[in-house]
Design a protein around this motif. Structure first.
Motif, PDB file in Angstrom:
ATOM      1  N   ALA A 120       0.817  -1.216   0.000  1.00 17.58           N
ATOM      2  CA  ALA A 120       0.000   0.000   0.000  1.00 17.58           C
ATOM      3  C   ALA A 120       0.849   1.263   0.000  1.00 17.58           C
ATOM      4  CB  ALA A 120      -0.924  -0.002   1.219  1.00 17.58           C
ATOM      5  N   GLY A 121       2.167   1.113  -0.006  1.00 16.20           N
ATOM      6  CA  GLY A 121       3.038   2.278  -0.005  1.00 16.20           C
ATOM      7  C   GLY A 121       3.135   2.975   1.330  1.00 16.20           C
ATOM      8  N   LEU A 122       2.693   2.316   2.395  1.00 17.68           N
ATOM      9  CA  LEU A 122       2.684   2.937   3.721  1.00 17.68           C
ATOM     10  C   LEU A 122       3.941   2.618   4.523  1.00 17.68           C
ATOM     11  CD1 LEU A 122      -1.025   2.134   4.674  1.00 17.68           C
ATOM     12  CD2 LEU A 122      -0.125   4.197   3.600  1.00 17.68           C
ATOM     13  N   ALA A 123       4.716   1.641   4.088  1.00 13.99           N
ATOM     14  CA  ALA A 123       5.928   1.241   4.807  1.00 13.99           C
ATOM     15  C   ALA A 123       7.058   1.063   3.809  1.00 13.99           C
ATOM     16  CB  ALA A 123       5.712  -0.053   5.591  1.00 13.99           C
ATOM     17  N   THR A 124       8.219   1.589   4.134  1.00 18.20           N
ATOM     18  CA  THR A 124       9.395   1.476   3.278  1.00 18.20           C
ATOM     19  C   THR A 124      10.327   0.413   3.845  1.00 18.20           C
ATOM     20  OG1 THR A 124       9.262   3.812   2.682  1.00 18.20           O
ATOM     21  CG2 THR A 124      11.359   2.688   2.299  1.00 18.20           C
ATOM     22  N   PRO A 125      10.662  -0.607   3.087  1.00 17.75           N
ATOM     23  CA  PRO A 125      11.567  -1.637   3.617  1.00 17.75           C
ATOM     24  C   PRO A 125      12.955  -1.076   3.834  1.00 17.75           C
ATOM     25  CG  PRO A 125      11.180  -1.971   1.274  1.00 17.75           C
ATOM     26  CD  PRO A 125      10.255  -0.873   1.698  1.00 17.75           C
ATOM     27  N   PRO A 126      13.707  -1.622   4.773  1.00 12.82           N
ATOM     28  CA  PRO A 126      15.069  -1.142   5.029  1.00 12.82           C
ATOM     29  C   PRO A 126      16.017  -1.565   3.920  1.00 12.82           C
ATOM     30  CG  PRO A 126      14.611  -3.053   6.369  1.00 12.82           C
ATOM     31  CD  PRO A 126      13.320  -2.713   5.685  1.00 12.82           C
ATOM     32  N   ARG A 127      17.137  -0.871   3.817  1.00 13.03           N
ATOM     33  CA  ARG A 127      18.170  -1.252   2.870  1.00 13.03           C
ATOM     34  C   ARG A 127      18.728  -2.626   3.232  1.00 13.03           C
ATOM     35  NH1 ARG A 127      21.626   2.982   0.728  1.00 13.03           N
ATOM     36  NH2 ARG A 127      23.345   1.696   1.503  1.00 13.03           N
ATOM     37  N   ILE A 128      19.043  -3.427   2.221  1.00 13.00           N
ATOM     38  CA  ILE A 128      19.584  -4.754   2.503  1.00 13.00           C
ATOM     39  C   ILE A 128      20.996  -4.662   3.062  1.00 13.00           C
ATOM     40  CG2 ILE A 128      18.163  -5.740   0.677  1.00 13.00           C
ATOM     41  CD1 ILE A 128      20.786  -6.136  -0.908  1.00 13.00           C
ATOM     42  N   ALA A 129      21.612  -3.491   2.962  1.00 16.50           N
ATOM     43  CA  ALA A 129      22.934  -3.305   3.547  1.00 16.50           C
ATOM     44  C   ALA A 129      22.878  -3.106   5.052  1.00 16.50           C
ATOM     45  CB  ALA A 129      23.624  -2.094   2.902  1.00 16.50           C
ATOM     46  N   ALA A 130      21.670  -2.939   5.614  1.00 18.41           N
ATOM     47  CA  ALA A 130      21.548  -2.718   7.053  1.00 18.41           C
ATOM     48  C   ALA A 130      21.989  -3.968   7.805  1.00 18.41           C
ATOM     49  CB  ALA A 130      20.107  -2.361   7.401  1.00 18.41           C
ATOM     50  N   PRO A 131      22.954  -3.859   8.706  1.00 19.08           N
ATOM     51  CA  PRO A 131      23.429  -5.052   9.435  1.00 19.08           C
ATOM     52  C   PRO A 131      22.326  -5.745  10.221  1.00 19.08           C
ATOM     53  CG  PRO A 131      24.977  -3.222   9.702  1.00 19.08           C
ATOM     54  CD  PRO A 131      23.746  -2.659   9.046  1.00 19.08           C
ATOM     55  N   TRP A 132      21.426  -4.963  10.822  1.00 16.67           N
ATOM     56  CA  TRP A 132      20.386  -5.588  11.637  1.00 16.67           C
ATOM     57  C   TRP A 132      19.464  -6.439  10.787  1.00 16.67           C
ATOM     58  CZ3 TRP A 132      15.247  -5.114  10.786  1.00 16.67           C
ATOM     59  CH2 TRP A 132      14.803  -4.029  10.008  1.00 16.67           C
ATOM     60  N   LEU A 133      19.224  -6.025   9.520  1.00 14.02           N
ATOM     61  CA  LEU A 133      18.353  -6.812   8.652  1.00 14.02           C
ATOM     62  C   LEU A 133      19.004  -8.149   8.309  1.00 14.02           C
ATOM     63  CD1 LEU A 133      15.711  -6.874   6.996  1.00 14.02           C
ATOM     64  CD2 LEU A 133      17.019  -5.942   5.081  1.00 14.02           C
ATOM     65  N   ARG A 134      20.270  -8.121   8.010  1.00 12.70           N
ATOM     66  CA  ARG A 134      20.972  -9.362   7.699  1.00 12.70           C
ATOM     67  C   ARG A 134      21.035 -10.271   8.924  1.00 12.70           C
ATOM     68  NH1 ARG A 134      25.960  -7.573   3.683  1.00 12.70           N
ATOM     69  NH2 ARG A 134      24.720  -6.195   2.330  1.00 12.70           N
ATOM     70  N   MET A 135      21.241  -9.669  10.086  1.00 13.92           N
ATOM     71  CA  MET A 135      21.258 -10.466  11.308  1.00 13.92           C
ATOM     72  C   MET A 135      19.888 -11.086  11.572  1.00 13.92           C
ATOM     73  SD  MET A 135      24.201 -10.747  12.602  1.00 13.92           S
ATOM     74  CE  MET A 135      23.626 -11.442  14.156  1.00 13.92           C
ATOM     75  N   ALA A 136      18.821 -10.340  11.263  1.00 14.61           N
ATOM     76  CA  ALA A 136      17.472 -10.876  11.476  1.00 14.61           C
ATOM     77  C   ALA A 136      17.222 -12.098  10.604  1.00 14.61           C
ATOM     78  CB  ALA A 136      16.438  -9.794  11.185  1.00 14.61           C
ATOM     79  N   VAL A 137      17.759 -12.096   9.394  1.00 16.23           N
ATOM     80  CA  VAL A 137      17.542 -13.222   8.481  1.00 16.23           C
ATOM     81  C   VAL A 137      18.256 -14.482   8.975  1.00 16.23           C
ATOM     82  CG1 VAL A 137      17.937 -14.075   6.132  1.00 16.23           C
ATOM     83  CG2 VAL A 137      17.158 -11.722   6.496  1.00 16.23           C
ATOM     84  N   VAL A 138      19.457 -14.327   9.529  1.00 14.49           N
ATOM     85  CA  VAL A 138      20.262 -15.505   9.894  1.00 14.49           C
ATOM     86  C   VAL A 138      20.164 -15.848  11.380  1.00 14.49           C
ATOM     87  CG1 VAL A 138      21.876 -14.997   8.041  1.00 14.49           C
ATOM     88  CG2 VAL A 138      22.360 -14.151  10.337  1.00 14.49           C
ATOM     89  N   ALA A 139      19.517 -15.009  12.189  1.00 16.05           N
ATOM     90  CA  ALA A 139      19.528 -15.234  13.646  1.00 16.05           C
ATOM     91  C   ALA A 139      18.927 -16.577  14.024  1.00 16.05           C
ATOM     92  CB  ALA A 139      18.776 -14.103  14.347  1.00 16.05           C
ATOM     93  N   GLY A 140      17.805 -16.949  13.409  1.00 17.10           N
ATOM     94  CA  GLY A 140      17.155 -18.208  13.751  1.00 17.10           C
ATOM     95  C   GLY A 140      18.023 -19.420  13.478  1.00 17.10           C
ATOM     96  N   PRO A 141      18.511 -19.590  12.218  1.00 21.42           N
ATOM     97  CA  PRO A 141      19.385 -20.732  11.962  1.00 21.42           C
ATOM     98  C   PRO A 141      20.659 -20.723  12.809  1.00 21.42           C
ATOM     99  CG  PRO A 141      18.549 -19.839   9.897  1.00 21.42           C
ATOM    100  CD  PRO A 141      18.133 -18.893  10.976  1.00 21.42           C
ATOM    101  N   VAL A 142      21.218 -19.532  13.071  1.00 21.23           N
ATOM    102  CA  VAL A 142      22.440 -19.467  13.883  1.00 21.23           C
ATOM    103  C   VAL A 142      22.167 -19.958  15.301  1.00 21.23           C
ATOM    104  CG1 VAL A 142      24.069 -17.884  14.987  1.00 21.23           C
ATOM    105  CG2 VAL A 142      23.585 -17.668  12.539  1.00 21.23           C
ATOM    106  N   LEU A 143      21.049 -19.512  15.898  1.00 25.34           N
ATOM    107  CA  LEU A 143      20.711 -19.982  17.241  1.00 25.34           C
ATOM    108  C   LEU A 143      20.469 -21.484  17.241  1.00 25.34           C
ATOM    109  CD1 LEU A 143      20.018 -19.456  20.198  1.00 25.34           C
ATOM    110  CD2 LEU A 143      17.666 -18.954  19.483  1.00 25.34           C
ATOM    111  N   PHE A 144      19.815 -21.984  16.213  1.00 24.96           N
ATOM    112  CA  PHE A 144      19.573 -23.425  16.086  1.00 24.96           C
ATOM    113  C   PHE A 144      20.896 -24.189  16.089  1.00 24.96           C
ATOM    114  CE2 PHE A 144      15.919 -26.040  14.060  1.00 24.96           C
ATOM    115  CZ  PHE A 144      16.145 -27.061  14.960  1.00 24.96           C
TER     116      PHE A 144
END
Length: 311
Positions: free
Chosen positions: A232-256
């Motif tokens: 709907a154009g109401l939210a802008t996704p973060p840049r993929i260069a953002a460290p927190w975004l990359r950490m969010a993607v891998v956090a689950g498998p890393v904890l596993f």
């Protein structure tokens, strides 16, 4: 009995239509309908966990990804009308499909009586996990490595999609800039559904330990709640260069993996849980995995970064 036969016939008819469709959009629409019908079939087979996963991932997310692929392919998505498959190719495909079906049927019919199973051993060991839902117990304990690999595949899929970024797009926000939708059903849903969806996802995740539900179903709902405001154009996704975004993607498998290695050090086997710690460790992994999978699914739908995406 009649309802089951009608459902089976509908599944076969929709699957056939999806295979024979010459237009890509028609094939994807029938594929989504096929997934929804399969969800009903799993409900009839008393497997609500599988039904929810099929509806959320098999029909929902996969359908959205395929529709996005059709949009990106544009006029190249449809099969050329002047190049129908030849008679020989059609016959070979039919023979191959019939051979696979016959082999699967033979494998089932030729099983020894009684069929080999580890179900009694699993049922006897399940109480040690403290989980009331046998599906969650099997996926996180007895088939934990498979579940870990499934989560890792999602991470690899995100990396693969990001690798398709055009020149000048790497590091920017994923997907194209979405126009702001000020009114209409999409705008209304984008404002109203996310709070409700987040609560529903949290409930499905929490009850997954003792009832149908779990991380994948909850993650699919959370991803949808992020995608609605984005569309709907109401939210802008973060840049993929953002460290927190990359950490969010891998956090689950890393904890596993970390928990699995700790089990190897303490109990002598990878992903072995210490007595009395199985349930809290499994729930901790599932909470973080849910967030990681939700972010990854949303990023997959958004697509690769675009040069004109907001930075």
């Amino acid at each position: 009995m009649i309802a089951d036969l009608l459902l089976a016939a509908a599944i076969a008819a929709v699957a056939t239509g999806s295979v024979l469709a010459r237009r890509a959009f028609t094939a994807v629409a029938l594929f989504i309908a096929y997934g929804l019908l399969l969800s009903l079939a799993w409900v009839r087979l008393a497997a609500p966990d599988v039904a929810m996963t099929e509806a959320a991932i098999g029909a929902g997310l996969s359908g959205v990804l395929l529709l996005g692929a059709v949009r990106r392919l544009g006029p190249h998505a449809d099969a050329p009308a002047n190049l129908p498959p030849g008679l020989l190719l059609t016959a070979l495909i039919g023979i191959g499909c019939a051979g696979v079906a016959a082999a699967l049927g033979a494998a089932i019919l030729w099983l020894p009586e009684p069929a080999p199973t580890l179900a009694p051993q699993v049922a006897a060991a399940l109480p040690t996990t403290g989980l009331g839902n046998a599906v969650t117990g099997v996926l996180m304990s007895f088939r934990g490595l498979d579940t870990l690999l499934e989560a890792a595949v999602v991470v690899l899929a995100v990396i693969a999609v990001w690798s398709l970024a055009p020149d000048g797009g790497w590091g920017s926000a994923p997907g194209a800039r979405q126009p702001v939708v000020g009114r209409g059903p999409l705008s209304l849903l984008a404002r109203m559904l996310p709070p409700i969806g987040i609560v529903v996802a949290a409930h499905i995740l929490w009850v997954g330990a003792d009832a149908p539900g779990g991380k994948f179903q909850a993650a699919a709902i959370l991803a949808a709640m992020w995608l609605l405001p984005w569309l709907a154009g109401l939210a802008t996704p973060p840049r993929i260069a953002a460290p927190w975004l990359r950490m969010a993607v891998v956090a689950g498998p890393v904890l596993f993996i970390v928990v699995g290695l700790a089990g190897a050090a303490v109990e002598g086997a990878f992903l072995a849980y210490p007595p009395g710690w199985a349930k809290p460790l499994i729930k901790s992994i599932e909470v973080v995995l849910t967030a990681s999978i939700a972010v990854a699914l949303a990023l997959l739908v958004m697509g690769p970064p675009e040069p004109d995406a907001p930075r």
